[in-house]
Design an enzyme around this catalytic site. Structure first.
Site, PDB file in Angstrom:
ATOM      1  N   SER A 270     -46.803 -83.550 -16.530  1.00 18.78           N
ATOM      2  CA  SER A 270     -45.342 -83.018 -15.898  1.00 18.78           C
ATOM      3  C   SER A 270     -45.888 -81.942 -14.746  1.00 18.78           C
ATOM      4  O   SER A 270     -47.148 -81.445 -14.627  1.00 18.78           O
ATOM      5  CB  SER A 270     -44.921 -82.070 -17.003  1.00 18.78           C
ATOM      6  OG  SER A 270     -45.530 -80.811 -17.433  1.00 18.78           O
ATOM      7  N   LYS A 271     -44.921 -81.252 -14.206  1.00 16.32           N
ATOM      8  CA  LYS A 271     -45.186 -80.180 -12.953  1.00 16.32           C
ATOM      9  C   LYS A 271     -46.379 -79.192 -13.580  1.00 16.32           C
ATOM     10  O   LYS A 271     -46.886 -78.616 -12.861  1.00 16.32           O
ATOM     11  CB  LYS A 271     -43.869 -79.556 -12.699  1.00 16.32           C
ATOM     12  CG  LYS A 271     -43.046 -80.501 -12.274  1.00 16.32           C
ATOM     13  CD  LYS A 271     -42.272 -79.854 -11.046  1.00 16.32           C
ATOM     14  CE  LYS A 271     -41.352 -81.009 -10.209  1.00 16.32           C
ATOM     15  NZ  LYS A 271     -39.862 -80.999 -10.432  1.00 16.32           N
TER      16      LYS A 271
END
Ligand code: GLU
Length: 504
Positions: A270-271
């Site tokens: 994920s980010k």
């Protein structure tokens, strides 16, 4: 067999024995597709899926197609479709036929629904969304999972005819048969789902639009896809899709479900782990070849401990045999390391067009100033790329050669010029020695400086390190003689003068 060959029966075979048949080689010409939903940008996982499909198609001489899954109008838009094209183009993942837009095929999706109705594979469901919501809520209240109770499949034909004649809206639901639905996944091997766990799913909504699985299967059949390769988050969709293939009388493609991508902490990428958009890596100076090499190893191994590969090598080595099941780890440091390897690997002519704009953007040069000294510039970049991990590293390292006046890295000063007096007197000696060298080449400069070190009873490093700071302002640079040659005589001596002025 020719006469000559027949006359020499005991000789070694003239042709190499044919290689062992590849047990994964497809029977006919393979057709694969990448089918992104355009809801943002091309993310790393999507790019990996695209790459594996592309590699398979290129390795086995098949076709790689692109389908934009834009049926969800609310979430799809033109900008994200363009971002996906740009990402694929940057990576060089070319597709072989015009792009297919899923949203343009809704008429076929509806036709396929009607065909299944005629064949008895689906039935009309007149239940309204409100009724279904109520039953779903009631099931949840009883702590049960909601499944459709097939009440519309039990309606009498006359009742169905009456509802249809009255214009009552209906969806089409799949009549899931008894038994199990399975396939031999290229990655996971045999997978089977008991059909009792598959709800009678809707294929066409009451407004005639297809649900996701219906659109995918209808399109994959129309595009004659032979292998569906995608993320393993789609495993649970596959039994429904297989049922649809059977109901539509189409041959089943093969399936390969690629492992999820995790960060180094083992959590789903994920980010939090860094950039997840391919374009961000492009902007950070990662080379497309390095990105491809890195992505290729997210769920595939060419065997042995081989890691660095060019694109043609990846195409040659790619085999479903090397597809891995366990989650792939996205390690940014590894990507940077790989990028460093590829910076040295690619042709200088391919690297320069990436470096020049970055140097111009950093205000270190203009296209004209670089074009004025093409050979010098090529030699400089060839020298710097060996120690760089990204194009931006090259830009940072190039600064001392492209600026007239340099600053000194405080760390370099603290380390190499700690004793200012001592450094100054060594630099002064060095300057005198260098000024006496008539030919400004490594061959002439090296013995001169080594001789100086020896005559003073010093190691060469004692002379080189303070000189490096004077010439580049940095602690790390290419070999000191390369630096001197790149800077040239006048600029090298002027840099030493400036350093002496600074130190005294
Ligand atoms: N559009 C789907 C996705 O982006 C891919 C569907 C498929 O490959 O079958 O996850």
């Amino acid at each position: 067999m020719s006469v000559a060959a027949a006359a020499a029966p005991s000789a070694a075979p003239r042709t190499a024995p044919s290689p062992a048949p590849d047990r994964y080689a497809p029977a006919g010409r393979p057709r694969l597709r990448f089918a992104p939903s355009p809801t943002g940008y091309l993310h790393v996982g999507g790019a990996r899926t695209a790459l594996f499909n592309w590699l398979y198609a290129r390795h086995f001489g098949g076709d790689f197609l692109l389908r934009v899954e834009d049926t969800d109008k609310a979430r799809s838009n033109e900008a994200s479709t363009r971002a996906i094209f740009e990402g694929l183009e940057w990576l060089g993942l070319t597709w072989d036929e015009p792009v297919v837009y899923q949203g343009a095929n809704v008429a076929r999706h509806a036709d396929d629904g009607a065909r299944m109705l005629a064949a008895g594979a689906v039935y009309r469901c007149f239940c309204t969304a409100e009724e279904l919501d109520e039953r779903r809520a009631a099931a949840h209240a009883r702590h049960e999972t909601f499944t459709y109770d097939r009440r519309c499949d039990r309606l009498a034909p006359a009742e169905i005819a009456r509802l249809v004649a009255a214009g009552t809206p209906y969806a089409l639901r799949f009549r899931v048969p008894e038994g199990t639905t399975g396939w031999n996944d290229l990655v996971h091997g045999e997978i089977a789902f008991p059909n009792k766990d598959i709800d009678d799913f809707v294929v066409l909504r009451s407004d005639g639009t297809p649900v996701y699985n219906m659109a995918v299967v209808s399109d994959d059949i129309a595009m004659r896809i032979t292998l569906v390769m995608r993320g393993d988050d789609h495993i649970s969709n596959t039994p429904k899709q297989i049922l649809l293939y059977h109901a539509l009388g189409a041959p089943l493609p093969e399936f390969a479900h690629l492992p999820m991508i995790h960060g180094t902490d083992g959590k789903k990428l994920s980010k939090r782990h860094g950039a997840t958009a391919v374009a961000d890596y492009q902007n950070q100076g990662i080379l497309p070849t390095a990105m491809l090499n890195f992505l290729a190893l997210l769920g595939w191994s060419p065997g042995g401990d081989r890691e660095i590969m060019t694109v043609p090598e990846m195409v040659k080595l790619f085999s479903p045999d090397g597809l891995l099941r366990k989650a792939a780890i996205f390690d940014l440091q590894k990507l940077e390391w790989m990028n460093g390897q590829h910076l040295s690997l690619i042709a200088l002519d391919d690297l320069l067009p990436r470096v020049v704009p970055a140097l111009v953007a950093a205000g270190l040069a203009t296209t004209e100033s670089l074009a004025a000294r093409p050979d010098w510039f090529r030699a400089l970049i060839d020298l710097l790329r060996v120690r760089a991990r990204t194009v931006l590293d090259i830009v940072r390292q190039a600064e001392p050669y492209l600026r007239d006046v340099i600053g000194y890295d405080p760390e370099a000063v603290a380390k190499q010029w700690k004793d200012r007096e001592g450094a100054a007197s060594l630099l002064a000696l060095t300057r005198t020695k260098l000024a006496g060298v008539t030919e400004w080449t490594t061959a002439a400069l090296e013995p001169a400086l080594r001789e100086l070190a020896e005559s003073r009873g010093l190691t060469a490093g004692k002379i080189f390190q303070p000189l490096r700071v004077a010439l580049t302002g940095l602690t790390v640079s290419p070999g000191i003689f390369d630096v001197l040659v790149m800077l040239g005589r006048d600029r090298s001596l002027a840099r030493i003068d400036a350093a002496l002025a600074y130190l005294r």
